[in-house]
Motif scaffolding. Structure first.
Motif, PDB file in Angstrom:
ATOM      1  N   ARG A   1     -25.038  20.152   7.051  1.00  0.00           N
ATOM      2  CA  ARG A   1     -24.800  19.399   5.893  1.00  0.00           C
ATOM      3  C   ARG A   1     -26.196  19.545   4.979  1.00  0.00           C
ATOM      4  NH1 ARG A   1     -20.342  20.094   6.068  1.00  0.00           N
ATOM      5  NH2 ARG A   1     -20.792  21.506   7.910  1.00  0.00           N
ATOM      6  N   ALA A   2     -27.311  19.927   5.353  1.00  0.00           N
ATOM      7  CA  ALA A   2     -28.420  20.030   4.725  1.00  0.00           C
ATOM      8  C   ALA A   2     -28.586  21.531   3.774  1.00  0.00           C
ATOM      9  CB  ALA A   2     -29.814  19.707   5.472  1.00  0.00           C
ATOM     10  N   ARG A   3     -29.023  21.218   2.674  1.00  0.00           N
ATOM     11  CA  ARG A   3     -29.255  22.514   1.786  1.00  0.00           C
ATOM     12  C   ARG A   3     -30.757  22.928   1.909  1.00  0.00           C
ATOM     13  NH1 ARG A   3     -26.885  19.711  -2.606  1.00  0.00           N
ATOM     14  NH2 ARG A   3     -24.485  19.949  -2.905  1.00  0.00           N
ATOM     15  N   GLU A   4     -31.599  21.868   1.750  1.00  0.00           N
ATOM     16  CA  GLU A   4     -32.956  22.321   1.810  1.00  0.00           C
ATOM     17  C   GLU A   4     -33.866  21.421   2.663  1.00  0.00           C
ATOM     18  OE1 GLU A   4     -36.523  22.786  -1.662  1.00  0.00           O
ATOM     19  OE2 GLU A   4     -34.373  22.263  -2.123  1.00  0.00           O
ATOM     20  N   HIS A   5     -33.805  20.020   2.481  1.00  0.00           N
ATOM     21  CA  HIS A   5     -34.707  19.237   3.484  1.00  0.00           C
ATOM     22  C   HIS A   5     -33.963  18.808   4.729  1.00  0.00           C
ATOM     23  CE1 HIS A   5     -37.763  19.141   0.264  1.00  0.00           C
ATOM     24  NE2 HIS A   5     -36.951  18.809  -0.609  1.00  0.00           N
ATOM     25  N   LEU A   6     -34.345  18.815   5.704  1.00  0.00           N
ATOM     26  CA  LEU A   6     -33.699  18.330   6.968  1.00  0.00           C
ATOM     27  C   LEU A   6     -34.837  17.553   7.847  1.00  0.00           C
ATOM     28  CD1 LEU A   6     -31.324  18.267   9.059  1.00  0.00           C
ATOM     29  CD2 LEU A   6     -32.213  20.390  10.110  1.00  0.00           C
ATOM     30  N   ALA A   7     -34.655  16.260   8.145  1.00  0.00           N
ATOM     31  CA  ALA A   7     -35.517  15.543   8.838  1.00  0.00           C
ATOM     32  C   ALA A   7     -34.668  14.967  10.106  1.00  0.00           C
ATOM     33  CB  ALA A   7     -35.840  14.441   8.100  1.00  0.00           C
ATOM     34  N   MET A   8     -35.241  14.919  11.333  1.00  0.00           N
ATOM     35  CA  MET A   8     -34.690  14.281  12.631  1.00  0.00           C
ATOM     36  C   MET A   8     -35.759  13.481  13.048  1.00  0.00           C
ATOM     37  SD  MET A   8     -33.265  18.061  13.628  1.00  0.00           S
ATOM     38  CE  MET A   8     -34.438  18.986  12.698  1.00  0.00           C
ATOM     39  N   SER A   9     -35.075  12.212  13.628  1.00  0.00           N
ATOM     40  CA  SER A   9     -35.995  11.334  14.074  1.00  0.00           C
ATOM     41  C   SER A   9     -35.480  10.472  15.158  1.00  0.00           C
ATOM     42  CB  SER A   9     -36.251  10.187  12.927  1.00  0.00           C
ATOM     43  OG  SER A   9     -35.242   9.712  12.421  1.00  0.00           O
ATOM     44  N   TRP A  10     -36.018   9.852  16.128  1.00  0.00           N
ATOM     45  CA  TRP A  10     -35.852   8.913  17.117  1.00  0.00           C
ATOM     46  C   TRP A  10     -36.674   8.224  17.410  1.00  0.00           C
ATOM     47  CZ3 TRP A  10     -37.642  13.804  16.843  1.00  0.00           C
ATOM     48  CH2 TRP A  10     -38.786  14.215  17.763  1.00  0.00           C
ATOM     49  N   SER A  11     -36.358   7.079  17.968  1.00  0.00           N
ATOM     50  CA  SER A  11     -37.373   5.800  18.211  1.00  0.00           C
ATOM     51  C   SER A  11     -37.218   5.630  19.695  1.00  0.00           C
ATOM     52  CB  SER A  11     -36.854   4.517  17.424  1.00  0.00           C
ATOM     53  OG  SER A  11     -35.636   4.402  17.864  1.00  0.00           O
ATOM     54  N   LEU A  12     -38.368   5.318  20.299  1.00  0.00           N
ATOM     55  CA  LEU A  12     -38.508   5.067  21.647  1.00  0.00           C
ATOM     56  C   LEU A  12     -38.040   3.686  22.237  1.00  0.00           C
ATOM     57  CD1 LEU A  12     -42.346   6.235  22.015  1.00  0.00           C
ATOM     58  CD2 LEU A  12     -40.254   7.471  22.534  1.00  0.00           C
ATOM     59  N   ALA A  13     -37.898   2.603  21.410  1.00  0.00           N
ATOM     60  CA  ALA A  13     -37.555   1.422  21.792  1.00  0.00           C
ATOM     61  C   ALA A  13     -36.676   0.724  20.709  1.00  0.00           C
ATOM     62  CB  ALA A  13     -38.865   0.289  21.960  1.00  0.00           C
ATOM     63  N   ARG A  14     -35.783  -0.066  21.055  1.00  0.00           N
ATOM     64  CA  ARG A  14     -34.793  -0.571  20.255  1.00  0.00           C
ATOM     65  C   ARG A  14     -35.400  -1.692  19.043  1.00  0.00           C
ATOM     66  NH1 ARG A  14     -28.935  -3.605  21.616  1.00  0.00           N
ATOM     67  NH2 ARG A  14     -28.299  -3.787  19.328  1.00  0.00           N
ATOM     68  N   SER A  15     -36.338  -2.341  19.680  1.00  0.00           N
ATOM     69  CA  SER A  15     -36.966  -3.451  18.955  1.00  0.00           C
ATOM     70  C   SER A  15     -38.635  -3.422  18.886  1.00  0.00           C
ATOM     71  CB  SER A  15     -36.495  -4.784  18.945  1.00  0.00           C
ATOM     72  OG  SER A  15     -36.731  -5.048  20.487  1.00  0.00           O
ATOM     73  N   PRO A  16     -39.248  -4.071  17.987  1.00  0.00           N
ATOM     74  CA  PRO A  16     -40.605  -4.111  17.921  1.00  0.00           C
ATOM     75  C   PRO A  16     -41.054  -4.819  19.380  1.00  0.00           C
ATOM     76  CG  PRO A  16     -40.318  -4.438  15.799  1.00  0.00           C
ATOM     77  CD  PRO A  16     -38.790  -4.678  16.581  1.00  0.00           C
ATOM     78  N   GLY A  17     -42.046  -4.171  20.069  1.00  0.00           N
ATOM     79  CA  GLY A  17     -42.471  -4.633  21.490  1.00  0.00           C
ATOM     80  C   GLY A  17     -41.779  -4.595  22.385  1.00  0.00           C
ATOM     81  N   GLY A  18     -40.514  -3.686  22.475  1.00  0.00           N
ATOM     82  CA  GLY A  18     -39.524  -3.710  23.264  1.00  0.00           C
ATOM     83  C   GLY A  18     -40.054  -2.500  24.356  1.00  0.00           C
ATOM     84  N   ARG A  19     -39.335  -2.191  25.409  1.00  0.00           N
ATOM     85  CA  ARG A  19     -39.879  -1.334  26.225  1.00  0.00           C
ATOM     86  C   ARG A  19     -39.421   0.026  25.635  1.00  0.00           C
ATOM     87  NH1 ARG A  19     -36.908  -0.037  32.068  1.00  0.00           N
ATOM     88  NH2 ARG A  19     -38.236   1.527  32.888  1.00  0.00           N
ATOM     89  N   LYS A  20     -40.413   0.969  25.784  1.00  0.00           N
ATOM     90  CA  LYS A  20     -40.443   2.355  25.191  1.00  0.00           C
ATOM     91  C   LYS A  20     -39.734   3.188  26.173  1.00  0.00           C
ATOM     92  CE  LYS A  20     -44.165   1.227  22.037  1.00  0.00           C
ATOM     93  NZ  LYS A  20     -45.485   1.606  21.793  1.00  0.00           N
ATOM     94  N   SER A  21     -38.466   3.099  26.577  1.00  0.00           N
ATOM     95  CA  SER A  21     -37.704   4.109  27.560  1.00  0.00           C
ATOM     96  C   SER A  21     -36.840   4.949  27.048  1.00  0.00           C
ATOM     97  CB  SER A  21     -37.080   3.012  28.510  1.00  0.00           C
ATOM     98  OG  SER A  21     -36.151   2.247  27.774  1.00  0.00           O
ATOM     99  N   ARG A  22     -36.843   5.019  25.842  1.00  0.00           N
ATOM    100  CA  ARG A  22     -35.722   5.916  25.216  1.00  0.00           C
ATOM    101  C   ARG A  22     -36.503   7.297  25.197  1.00  0.00           C
ATOM    102  NH1 ARG A  22     -33.314   2.949  20.037  1.00  0.00           N
ATOM    103  NH2 ARG A  22     -31.905   1.741  21.094  1.00  0.00           N
ATOM    104  N   LYS A  23     -35.367   8.276  25.504  1.00  0.00           N
ATOM    105  CA  LYS A  23     -35.778   9.794  25.584  1.00  0.00           C
ATOM    106  C   LYS A  23     -35.029  10.514  24.188  1.00  0.00           C
ATOM    107  CE  LYS A  23     -36.335  10.394  30.292  1.00  0.00           C
ATOM    108  NZ  LYS A  23     -36.038  10.794  31.639  1.00  0.00           N
TER     109      LYS A  23
END
Length: 708
Positions: A540-562
């Motif tokens: 869908r992107a013509r020029e700028h493409l940014a991909m992101s992810w987070s390690l935890a659901r909420s602040p201070g939560g367990r950083k178990s996501r991959k």
């Protein structure tokens, strides 16, 4: 129109498609390769060459918007009388015309929504789902009908295909049978029965078949990878024993298998018609080479039935910025970071309407709606209702308001316990339910519960524990923000609803295992469909493409996501501390002084940190620097950025250099500007007033701009 003129401006592959005037023709068209251009010019070329008259062409697509676009292009090409319609619109037109002579009597009532009829049918057999379960039940009946599964065969088919039913298959089969009986009794017609009746009418009545086939001799079907068995049944009835058919599609964009679509008709087209002309459109005019490389990498890893038909795109646009990959500590940080990056794009001239945030599920949108509102960025939500406009959230807020009043004057229960107990009455269970609609409702309620947890994790401003009243007040503020008057803004949409659209800048967010691919994608086929959905998002992107992810659901939560497996081989590996130091010694890639990630954007490199990483600076100093820059720019009669850009000023305010060597280390302060403005800037940092520190206005303006 001159037939040769119709072909002007087409690339070699589009020209090949347009010159293939007789079917069968299969056009495999990758994302951004100009498929609509190719098929409309093919139709116009056939008409202008005398191969077929306008009235004998039927172009079929899947949405009214796409059909309208096709008609508009055909008008511009001198073929205004070509019929471009959806399957349903074409079927309704034919069924309505022939109904009096085939069946007679009162025409059935066409129902656009099954919910009411399904509810009555369910009640008649003792099944009483809630409204969300009802929507899942209606969707399941639709799937059965488009795949030509009868009520008596439903249970056996579910078991054979390992399909995840939203409720016990036996109950669904009973409701399905009762629904069909109800429609017959009350003379109701749904969209699926309309297609089936039209196909049956053509196949059973030779006179009608002759009239339809005399009328339409030339067929074009767009998005052929999304055709389901019922639509294919109707298409075959239209065709009869003829093969003047042109199909267009991309197996790599098959993302509706859950609704009965199958790419097999597209990938098997050449086998069914061995003499077919097959044309591949691979020149991508939409995206930069950097975006195209990502798309090609993603789809090259595909396996299964659609992998053999994937196309390797060839970028036609000039180079653009490299895609961005960003890891965040938690979901709120990710939403805030994305909103800030969008603010930078807006400041740099990208229109808000040319920016999109694409999420996997609608429940993810709440965090981004709030982050964009906090950042003052206008936005619109596409394909679904805004978070606080959803029925389940309206009901939940009403319930929480009532709990606030009931709890007045009483010793408060722990907020999280109370909220989860109340939302449990509305359907928030420990585990997510089966069924797409039920799961989306559950995820929306879970997002509301998460907000309560986040608020409860930190005390109120006056130090006391957060109460239900505080939560309701926060919800009121957020609702008020969301209900602002509508305007053109950043698009927030699900990946499914983004298909067929494009933007200058696209942010693909929440790219973690369990979300992309989604947690209920268990089979290899389901995971591959998720890969194709990710591919649709990238393209869908013509020029700028940014991909992101987070390690935890909420602040201070367990950083178990991959991070999502689909990012393997794309995202840069996180460097070790020693590697970062070695890189700095070699003068290598610039990295954030806060988190250590590589800095991609110019503004980030100037600041010396990621745009969303925390910073601390003297706001009064930044304001003094801006006043000083404004005065210099006015005196020199140049734009303010010629003196220093906003990013450079902010970097100076953050780093507060006290010597010439420290100031020269700030990105954007070259030798010319250091000589011209260095003394004035250092004086400002030390606390001098702007009027006392005007820079030397002499010098060449072009040199100043180049030095920045």
């Amino acid at each position: 129109m001159d037939p040769d003129r119709v072909l002007e401006g087409l690339d070699p592959e589009q020209t090949e498609a347009a010159r293939a005037l007789r079917g069968p023709v299969c056009i495999l068209a990758g994302a951004g390769t100009g498929k609509t251009r190719a098929i409309t010019h093919r139709i116009a070329h056939a008409v202008s060459s005398g191969v077929v008259s306008e009235q004998q062409v039927l172009a079929v697509t899947f949405t009214a918007r796409a059909a309208g676009e096709m008609r508009g292009r055909l008008r511009g090409l001198g073929a205004p009388r070509v019929q471009a319609r959806t399957f349903h619109a074409a079927a309704l037109r034919q069924l309505s015309f022939f109904w009096p002579q085939v069946i007679g009597g009162e025409k059935p009532t066409l129902i656009e929504s099954k919910l009411q009829a399904v509810a009555r049918a369910a009640n008649s057999v003792g099944v009483q789902p809630d409204r969300t379960g009802l929507r899942d039940l209606a969707s399941e009946i639709e799937w059965a009908k488009v795949t030509q599964v009868r009520p008596t065969d439903y249970e056996k088919t579910v078991a054979k295909t390992s399909r995840q039913a939203p409720m016990p298959p036996g109950e669904i089969a009973r409701v399905f049978e009762a629904y069909e009986a109800l429609c017959r009794e009350r003379n109701l017609l749904d969209f699926e029965s309309m297609l089936e009746l039209t196909a049956g009418m053509i196949n059973e009545y030779p006179a009608i078949a002759q009239r339809v086939r005399d009328q339409y001799r030339y067929f074009v079907v767009d998005e052929f990878q999304d055709v389901n068995p019922l639509q294919k049944l109707l298409l075959d009835a239209w065709l009869g024993d003829r093969d003047d058919l042109c199909v267009v599609g991309d197996p790599s964009q098959t993302i509706y298998s859950f609704a009965g679509a199958t790419p097999g008709y597209l990938t098997g087209f050449a086998a069914r018609y061995p003499h077919a002309t097959v044309v591949r459109l691979v020149r991508d005019y939409r995206s930069t080479p950097q975006v195209v490389r990502v798309a090609n990498h993603v789809i090259a890893q595909a396996r299964g039935t659609t992998s053999a038909g994937h196309l390797t795109l060839q970028a036609q646009r000039p180079d653009g910025p490299d895609p961005m990959y960003q890891e965040y500590e938690d979901e709120p940080a990710e939403a805030t970071g994305v909103a800030r990056k969008i603010s930078v794009l807006l400041e740099n001239g990208t229109p808000a309407g040319e920016i999109a945030i694409l999420v996997r599920t609608n429940s993810q949108s709440a965090a981004y709606e709030q982050a964009l509102a906090d950042e003052g960025v206008p936005f619109t939500v596409r394909g679904t209702k805004r978070f606080f406009e959803r029925p389940e959230i309206k009901q939940a807020v009403h319930t929480l308001r009532g709990a606030r009043h009931e709890a007045a004057g009483e010793a408060p229960e722990p907020l999280v316990h109370t909220v989860r107990q109340l939302l449990g009455q509305l359907g928030l269970t420990e585990q997510a339910p089966e069924g797409r609609q039920a799961r989306e409702r559950w995820e929306s309620l879970a997002a509301l519960a998460q907000l309560a947890e986040d608020m409860a994790a930190k005390p109120a401003p006056d130090g006391r524990a957060v109460t239900m009243a505080d939560l309701v007040d926060e919800l009121e503020v957020r609702m008020a923000t969301e209900h602002a008057p509508g305007f053109e803004g950043v698009t927030l949409a699900s990946l499914h609803s983004a298909k067929g659209l494009e933007w200058d800048a696209v942010f693909l967010v929440g790219l973690t295992e369990g979300m992309m691919p989604i947690i209920y994608a268990e089979t290899d086929e389901q995971v591959e469909e998720e890969r194709r959905l990710f591919y649709v998002g990238v393209t869908r992107a013509r020029e700028h493409l940014a991909m992101s992810w987070s390690l935890a659901r909420s602040p201070g939560g367990r950083k178990s996501r991959k991070p999502s497996r689909f990012l393997d081989g794309l995202r840069p590996a996180s460097p070790s501390t020693s590697a970062r130091r070695a890189e700095r010694r070699k003068g290598g890639v610039a990295r954030c002084r806060v988190c250590g990630n590589a800095l991609g954007e110019t503004a980030e490199r100037k600041l010396g940190r990621c745009l969303d990483c925390p910073s601390s600076y003297d706001e009064a100093l930044l304001e003094r620097l801006r006043d000083w820059r404004r005065a210099n720019a006015q005196e020199q009669k140049v734009p303010a950025y010629v003196v220093f850009t906003d990013a450079t000023l902010q970097a100076i305010a953050e780093q507060e250099p006290t010597s010439v060597s420290q100031l020269s280390a700030v990105s954007g302060v070259g030798a010319v500007k250091l000589d011209r403005y260095g003394e004035a800037v250092l004086a400002l940092v030390s606390g001098a007033e702007p009027a006392d520190v005007m820079g030397d206005p002499a010098g060449d303006n072009g040199e100043e701009a180049a030095d920045d």
